[in-house]
Write a protein that holds these residues in place. Structure first.
Motif, mmCIF file in Angstrom:
data_model
loop_
_atom_site.group_PDB
_atom_site.id
_atom_site.type_symbol
_atom_site.label_atom_id
_atom_site.label_comp_id
_atom_site.label_asym_id
_atom_site.label_seq_id
_atom_site.Cartn_x
_atom_site.Cartn_y
_atom_site.Cartn_z
ATOM 1 N N ALA A 1 -6.653 1.229 7.531
ATOM 2 C CA ALA A 1 -6.992 2.183 6.286
ATOM 3 C C ALA A 1 -7.780 3.078 6.202
ATOM 4 C CB ALA A 1 -6.927 1.455 5.241
ATOM 5 N N PRO A 2 -7.457 4.160 7.158
ATOM 6 C CA PRO A 2 -8.785 5.265 7.171
ATOM 7 C C PRO A 2 -9.597 5.547 5.830
ATOM 8 C CG PRO A 2 -6.288 6.487 7.922
ATOM 9 C CD PRO A 2 -6.478 4.784 7.182
ATOM 10 N N GLY B 1 0.737 -1.273 0.182
ATOM 11 C CA GLY B 1 0.072 0.071 0.292
ATOM 12 C C GLY B 1 0.759 1.317 0.130
ATOM 13 N N LEU B 2 1.949 1.140 0.781
ATOM 14 C CA LEU B 2 2.702 2.190 1.053
ATOM 15 C C LEU B 2 3.057 2.890 -0.239
ATOM 16 C CD1 LEU B 2 4.709 2.025 4.734
ATOM 17 C CD2 LEU B 2 2.610 3.681 3.468
ATOM 18 N N SER B 3 3.758 1.642 -0.608
ATOM 19 C CA SER B 3 4.170 1.761 -2.139
ATOM 20 C C SER B 3 3.432 2.604 -3.470
ATOM 21 C CB SER B 3 4.960 0.732 -2.403
ATOM 22 O OG SER B 3 4.483 -0.266 -3.321
ATOM 23 N N MET B 4 2.080 1.748 -3.288
ATOM 24 C CA MET B 4 1.708 2.333 -3.929
ATOM 25 C C MET B 4 0.853 3.953 -3.950
ATOM 26 S SD MET B 4 -0.560 -0.625 -5.334
ATOM 27 C CE MET B 4 -2.157 -0.363 -4.325
ATOM 28 N N GLY B 5 1.247 4.136 -3.208
ATOM 29 C CA GLY B 5 0.808 5.811 -2.171
ATOM 30 C C GLY B 5 -0.930 5.900 -1.407
ATOM 31 N N VAL B 6 -1.294 5.080 -1.035
ATOM 32 C CA VAL B 6 -2.501 4.615 -0.099
ATOM 33 C C VAL B 6 -1.689 5.732 1.086
ATOM 34 C CG1 VAL B 6 -3.835 3.336 1.021
ATOM 35 C CG2 VAL B 6 -3.270 2.011 -1.204
ATOM 36 N N SER B 7 -2.827 6.629 1.401
ATOM 37 C CA SER B 7 -2.054 7.710 2.062
ATOM 38 C C SER B 7 -3.279 7.312 3.392
ATOM 39 C CB SER B 7 -3.509 8.767 1.731
ATOM 40 O OG SER B 7 -4.940 8.885 1.464
ATOM 41 N N GLU B 8 -2.504 7.479 4.997
ATOM 42 C CA GLU B 8 -2.636 7.138 6.307
ATOM 43 C C GLU B 8 -3.129 5.842 6.384
ATOM 44 O OE1 GLU B 8 -6.656 9.773 7.362
ATOM 45 O OE2 GLU B 8 -6.380 9.743 4.766
ATOM 46 N N LEU B 9 -2.025 5.214 5.798
ATOM 47 C CA LEU B 9 -1.607 3.124 5.990
ATOM 48 C C LEU B 9 -1.591 3.568 7.610
ATOM 49 C CD1 LEU B 9 -2.988 1.432 4.602
ATOM 50 C CD2 LEU B 9 -1.006 0.476 3.750
ATOM 51 N N ARG B 10 -1.617 2.458 7.926
ATOM 52 C CA ARG B 10 -1.324 2.577 9.271
ATOM 53 C C ARG B 10 -0.705 0.635 10.144
ATOM 54 N NH1 ARG B 10 -3.810 6.090 13.725
ATOM 55 N NH2 ARG B 10 -2.923 5.190 14.955
#
Lengths: 479, 293
Positions: A142-143, A109-118
């Motif tokens: 995933a907000p 997800g981070l590598s695809m730019g999914v925002s706010e993922l924790r």
């Protein structure tokens, strides 16, 4: 014979969004649908999640589209006046294997730019969602995930397309297509259509529709899935989408707080059951999973179970295909075959994708008068009392409650019928009548009367969802 | 707007509570109902068998409704019909909706007499399709008796409570074929009196230890799979109508979450499900008097 620039075959979510996006261009467009209403097939039953996009292989069309679609979902739903709840999702694990899966999805997800993922520790997840069964080891939060009502979205897109000038042809079933150098001839049970381009969005039948005129290497192998709906008044409902990642790598499970307030539980695991019939194995799987992941739920508050069908695309050798299949077997012909999860999330993106290709092919100009906005049925449930009172002063039908479980008034029902609902299910999909805890037993007669009055038919002719599903007289199936 | 006593639901219990509260000296009562006429479900109960305890003879539902409405008419209770109560709040107010607008009504005491709703088939883990032709027993009764509808010819009834019995007889009397009543327990759920009046004379079979496992039909229901729970296997039964008589659930959604404030009373079937209207009425009268004090 009716002539169009583009004919869209299939009035599900994808067909409605293809039509909507085509209407951005100065083209003469028809949307043809075999059934009596739009969104009656795959679109009428699914998990209702707008995905954040961390699930797919980076670089694929599916991954790019999902992240982009998620980002623009608020504005899409504002344009179409459809409720969208960005409630966020928690994917939870209960062991090391699943922890590792979550970590991988997180990095993906981070590598695809999914925002706010924790990535959360188990305790953090339980703090956010105390109804989770104890023992959570980690959670992917995933907000940006959200929920939307799939048919409400599809119907909105269709209404918007019609307002922008497309022709909607219901009860129109395609049985033959032929191709000449620069046009297609589409034979249906009602009329013959000629078109310079065809967008095939025939859902479960998309492979067969393409095969009417071109071969395809992709075949749809449908599989069914079962869901339960828990009453909105039940206790201990989660406020986030809960996704369970099993330790054994088996099938996941979702609990989805819907925009209507009920909780959707599912899907089930099933073997090759392909129709819209709830399966025994599937439904007991859902009961079992729900009880295990969310032990505080009172499953006596279940108000409905239903089945969904998903169109799995397979190659000739039977292997499954993970990506979206968009075939273009000849100039001017596009097929969306086997679009499943995240098809709801990407419906507008996919519609836009094929519309742009068709517009390019036909060298179309922009439709300068295109209006992306549609106004939904005015609903009074839950609005401030002053506004509700003002609505009644303007139209007394807002004062008359038809569906007491879901608080739907006569004004809303009449509006739904004027917008094209011709069946009980058509009214239900547009207004929510019968979706509550009594499941329509208290409003059905009133709806039959209103449908008959407004459509100018007899009450005996009123159906649940099209010919053969008459409510009265033991059905009028001519055998 | 203000009132001393608000009663929600003008069925047998609500009317009885209102009349008794008036007789006990309460002179400011509002009785609200969503229907256009008082009596709740009584007007749709065309059969006899009501009022033995109260009137010493057997009345039909509409006759019973007329009797209690007459008493109500002699009071100054304000009856507001065609009115949906949208919400009840802890500050002792309620919001009423009708075609003229919303009314916020402040009250001193509230009697909830909202009856019950029927358990729907959706709450059971029944597999198969979800076709047309499935009705709850009370819904069927209303559609047939108040709207003159013809629901079907080949009728299967799931459940063997009183409402199931009454509907079995009504279908049988109107020339329909009642295939069977299906009951998962070893004994029927309704009263023996109703069994002897409604089921026995029409020779309608009750299939015990049996349930509906699966529903068939894509448009209209075409049949069901019955499962015999005592190990007797499964069988497919064709039918064009399925009536569900799965029991009644007290309807208390309006006051869910309000706790048990001293100003809130329950009367009739939303308090507990009564077998006989007479018993709902005498209980409601007691509660009406208590609320009037």
């Amino acid at each position: 014979m009716q002539s169009f620039d583009v004919v869209v075959i299939g009035g599900g979510l994808l067909g409605c969004f293809a039509a909507r996006n085509l209407s951005r261009w100065d083209l003469h467009i028809a949307l043809i649908e075999a059934r009596e209403d739009v969104c009656t097939g795959i679109s009428r039953a699914n998990t209702a999640i707008v995905y954040p996009g961390y699930d797919h292989r980076p670089g694929t069309l599916k991954a790019k589209m999902t992240v982009r679609a998620n980002g623009s979902f608020d504005s899409l739903c504002r344009e179409l006046d459809v409720p969208f709840c960005r409630c966020g999702s928690l994917m939870v694990s209960y062991g090391e294997q699943a922890d590792a899966v979550l970590r991988k999805k997180y990095e993906n997800g981070l590598s695809m730019g999914v925002s706010e993922l924790r990535l959360l520790r188990g305790e953090e997840a339980v703090k956010m969602e105390p109804c989770l069964a104890p023992g959570v080891t980690s959670a992917l939060y995933a907000p940006t995930a959200g929920t939307v009502n799939p048919w409400e979205l599809g119907i909105a897109a269709c209404e918007n397309a019609v307002a922008n000038g497309i022709a909607l042809c219901l009860n129109t079933r395609v049985f033959a297509i032929s191709h000449t150098t620069d046009s297609y001839r589409i034979e249906t049970n009602r009329d013959v259509f000629s078109a310079r381009a065809v967008i095939n969005c025939a859902g479960l039948y998309a492979d067969r529709v393409q095969e009417l005129v071109f071969p395809t290497s992709v075949h749809i192998v449908p599989d069914g899935a079962d869901y339960l709906v828990l009453d909105k008044a039940a206790a201990n409902l989660p406020t986030h989408i809960i996704q369970y990642e099993p330790e054994d790598g088996g099938k996941g499970f979702n609990a989805v707080p819907t925009v209507e307030g009920s909780l959707l539980l599912g899907p089930s695991e099933r073997d090759n059951e392909t129709d819209f019939a709830v399966s025994e194995k599937g439904i007991s799987f859902v009961y079992g999973r729900a009880g295990r992941i969310l032990p505080g739920l009172d499953l006596n508050e279940v108000i409905r179970s239903f089945a969904a069908v998903r169109p799995n695309p397979r190659r000739e050798d039977g292997s499954s295909i993970g990506s979206f299949v968009i075939e273009n077997p000849a100039p001017g012909f596009w097929s969306l075959i086997g679009i499943k999860t995240p098809g709801l999330t990407c419906a507008n993106e996919l519609g836009s994708y094929v519309a742009e290709r068709a517009a390019e092919q036909l060298a179309a100009e922009r439709n300068e008068s295109f209006d992306p906005c549609r106004k939904g049925i005015k609903k009074v449930r839950g609005i401030p009392l002053e506004r509700r009172n003002a609505a009644i002063q303007a139209d007394p039908n807002f004062g008359e409650v038809i569906c007491c479980c879901e608080d739907v008034t006569k004004a809303e029902v009449l509006d739904a019928i004027r917008r094209g609902a011709t069946t009980l299910d058509g009214v239900k999909r547009r207004t929510g009548t019968g979706m509550g805890r009594c499941q329509g037993s208290r409003c059905q007669q009133k709806l039959i009367t209103l449908l008959a009055q407004e459509l100018g038919i007899s009450e005996e002719e009123v159906t649940k969802d099209g010919k053969g599903s008459e409510i009265l007289g033991g059905g009028r199936d001519e055998n | 707007m203000k009132t001393e006593l608000l009663i929600i639901g003008a069925g047998a219990a609500g009317i009885a509570a209102a009349t008794a509260a008036w007789d006990a000296g309460c002179r400011d009562i509002v009785l609200a109902d969503r229907r256009e006429r008082p009596g709740g479900i009584l007007p749709q109960c065309l059969h006899e068998g009501f009022g033995h305890a109260q009137y010493g003879r057997e009345l039909t539902g509409p006759e019973y409704a007329q009797q209690i409405a007459q008493k109500l008419n002699q009071t100054g209770v304000r009856l507001v019909l065609g009115t949906e109560v949208l919400a009840v709040y802890g500050n002792k107010s309620a919001v009423l909706s009708d075609r003229s607008g919303l009314t916020q009504l402040h009250f001193e005491r509230l009697i909830l007499a909202s009856g019950c709703r029927e358990k729907s088939i959706g709450s059971l883990p029944v597999v198969g399709t979800r076709p047309a032709g499935i009705f709850t027993a009370g819904q069927a009764q209303e559609m047939i008796n108040l709207h003159g509808q013809d629901l079907g010819k080949e009728i299967l009834i799931l459940g063997s409570g009183d409402l199931g019995f009454i509907m079995a007889r009504q279908f049988a009397q109107s020339g329909k074929h009642v295939i069977a009543l299906v009951e998962k327990e070893a004994h029927y759920g309704g009263m023996a009196r109703n069994y002897h009046r409604c089921v026995e004379p029409y020779k309608i079979p009750i299939l015990y230890h049996t349930t509906v496992a699966e529903i068939h039909g894509s448009g209209r229901i075409t049949g069901v799979t019955l499962r015999h729970l005592d190990g007797g296997g499964e069988e497919e039964i064709p039918c064009d109508t399925l009536i569900t008589a799965l029991g009644l659930l007290p309807e208390r959604d309006l006051v869910r979450g309000l706790g048990e404030p001293e100003w809130l009373f329950f009367a009739g079937n939303c308090h507990r499900v009564h077998d006989l209207v007479d018993s709902a009425v005498s209980e409601a009268e007691r509660i009406g008097r208590a609320a009037a004090e």
